[in-house]
Scaffold this motif. Structure first.
Motif, mmCIF file in Angstrom:
data_model
loop_
_atom_site.group_PDB
_atom_site.id
_atom_site.type_symbol
_atom_site.label_atom_id
_atom_site.label_comp_id
_atom_site.label_asym_id
_atom_site.label_seq_id
_atom_site.Cartn_x
_atom_site.Cartn_y
_atom_site.Cartn_z
ATOM 1 N N LEU A 35 0.868 -1.015 -0.239
ATOM 2 C CA LEU A 35 0.038 0.069 -0.062
ATOM 3 C C LEU A 35 0.846 1.253 0.078
ATOM 4 C CD1 LEU A 35 -3.003 1.085 0.382
ATOM 5 C CD2 LEU A 35 -2.216 1.444 2.860
ATOM 6 N N SER A 36 1.913 1.165 0.785
ATOM 7 C CA SER A 36 2.777 2.356 0.727
ATOM 8 C C SER A 36 3.466 2.758 -0.431
ATOM 9 C CB SER A 36 3.533 2.396 2.252
ATOM 10 O OG SER A 36 3.170 2.182 3.290
ATOM 11 N N THR A 37 4.095 1.636 -0.850
ATOM 12 C CA THR A 37 4.952 1.621 -2.201
ATOM 13 C C THR A 37 3.953 2.168 -3.267
ATOM 14 O OG1 THR A 37 4.865 -0.480 -2.631
ATOM 15 C CG2 THR A 37 6.727 0.124 -1.432
ATOM 16 N N ARG A 38 2.702 1.957 -3.315
ATOM 17 C CA ARG A 38 1.619 2.091 -4.535
ATOM 18 C C ARG A 38 1.277 3.651 -4.333
ATOM 19 N NH1 ARG A 38 -1.244 -0.001 -8.876
ATOM 20 N NH2 ARG A 38 -3.369 0.957 -8.926
ATOM 21 N N TYR A 39 0.846 3.996 -3.117
ATOM 22 C CA TYR A 39 0.044 5.115 -2.939
ATOM 23 C C TYR A 39 0.971 6.286 -2.401
ATOM 24 C CZ TYR A 39 -4.104 2.523 -4.366
ATOM 25 O OH TYR A 39 -5.041 1.886 -4.784
ATOM 26 N N LEU A 40 2.044 5.939 -1.768
ATOM 27 C CA LEU A 40 2.939 7.284 -1.420
ATOM 28 C C LEU A 40 4.357 7.154 -2.250
ATOM 29 C CD1 LEU A 40 2.875 6.486 2.351
ATOM 30 C CD2 LEU A 40 1.641 8.431 1.152
ATOM 31 N N PRO A 41 4.518 8.488 -2.738
ATOM 32 C CA PRO A 41 5.965 8.435 -3.352
ATOM 33 C C PRO A 41 7.007 8.128 -2.336
ATOM 34 C CG PRO A 41 4.734 10.565 -3.313
ATOM 35 C CD PRO A 41 3.759 9.588 -2.741
ATOM 36 N N PRO A 42 8.206 7.822 -3.028
ATOM 37 C CA PRO A 42 9.301 7.594 -1.994
ATOM 38 C C PRO A 42 9.581 8.591 -0.917
ATOM 39 C CG PRO A 42 9.921 6.412 -4.221
ATOM 40 C CD PRO A 42 8.365 7.473 -4.416
ATOM 41 N N ALA A 43 9.440 9.749 -1.387
ATOM 42 C CA ALA A 43 10.032 10.783 -0.624
ATOM 43 C C ALA A 43 8.935 11.009 0.635
ATOM 44 C CB ALA A 43 9.801 12.175 -1.418
#
Length: 163
Positions: free
Chosen positions: A6-14
């Motif tokens: 979820l984090s890697t799909r909906y949040l940019p790395p920054a």
């Protein structure tokens, strides 16, 4: 592990990098203000023989934890601009740091009662509550990060509310 896709799909790395840096900042603040009282609960609890004295140990630990972590949350919130400059090199994250600081307080509301369940040797209740908290975190992240697209702010809301 559950939140990683979820984090890697909906949040940019920054953004998930920013969340990680704020979690580290909170961990350091918790060490400075938490005094690790919760880890001493077992020792002092079992030193006492009477139920009343044992309850005093728990009440004192909860009270002191709330006061110290609350002070840490307030201090970090008030110092959010210098903290943002120190951690991120810019003051633009200070509002996030100030909000995230209050998860120190909400997490402390949970920790001593969970320690008490361990003292009572109630593993199934402990696991049930921990699992329900995880499910709540997942649902709140789905709501705030995926549906409402709040990014870092959604992760912060999840952290504060699930505590």
């Amino acid at each position: 592990f559950v939140m990683l896709p979820l984090s890697t799909r909906y949040l940019p790395p920054a953004d998930y990098g920013a969340v990680s840096m704020m979690q580290i900042l909170l961990a350091v603040t918790a060490l400075m203000f938490g005094m690790q009282i919760a880890t001493a609960v077992f020792r002092h609890y079992f030193q006492e023989q009477e139920a009343r004295a044992r309850n005093e140990v728990l009440a004192t630990a909860l009270g002191v934890t709330l006061i110290t972590k609350g002070a840490g949350a307030i201090a970090l919130s008030l110092l959010s601009t210098p903290a943002s400059l120190l951690v991120f090199g810019q003051p633009g994250m200070s509002q996030y740091v100030a909000l995230f600081a209050f998860s120190l307080l909400t997490d402390s509301l949970e920790f001593i009662p969970m320690q008490y369940l361990r003292i009572l040797e109630r593993p199934w209740l402990f696991v049930t509550i921990a699992t329900l908290k995880l499910l709540l975190q997942i649902c709140l992240n789905l709501l705030f990060v995926v549906k409402m697209e709040l990014g870092v702010l959604g992760v912060i809301y999840t952290s504060v509310l699930s505590g």
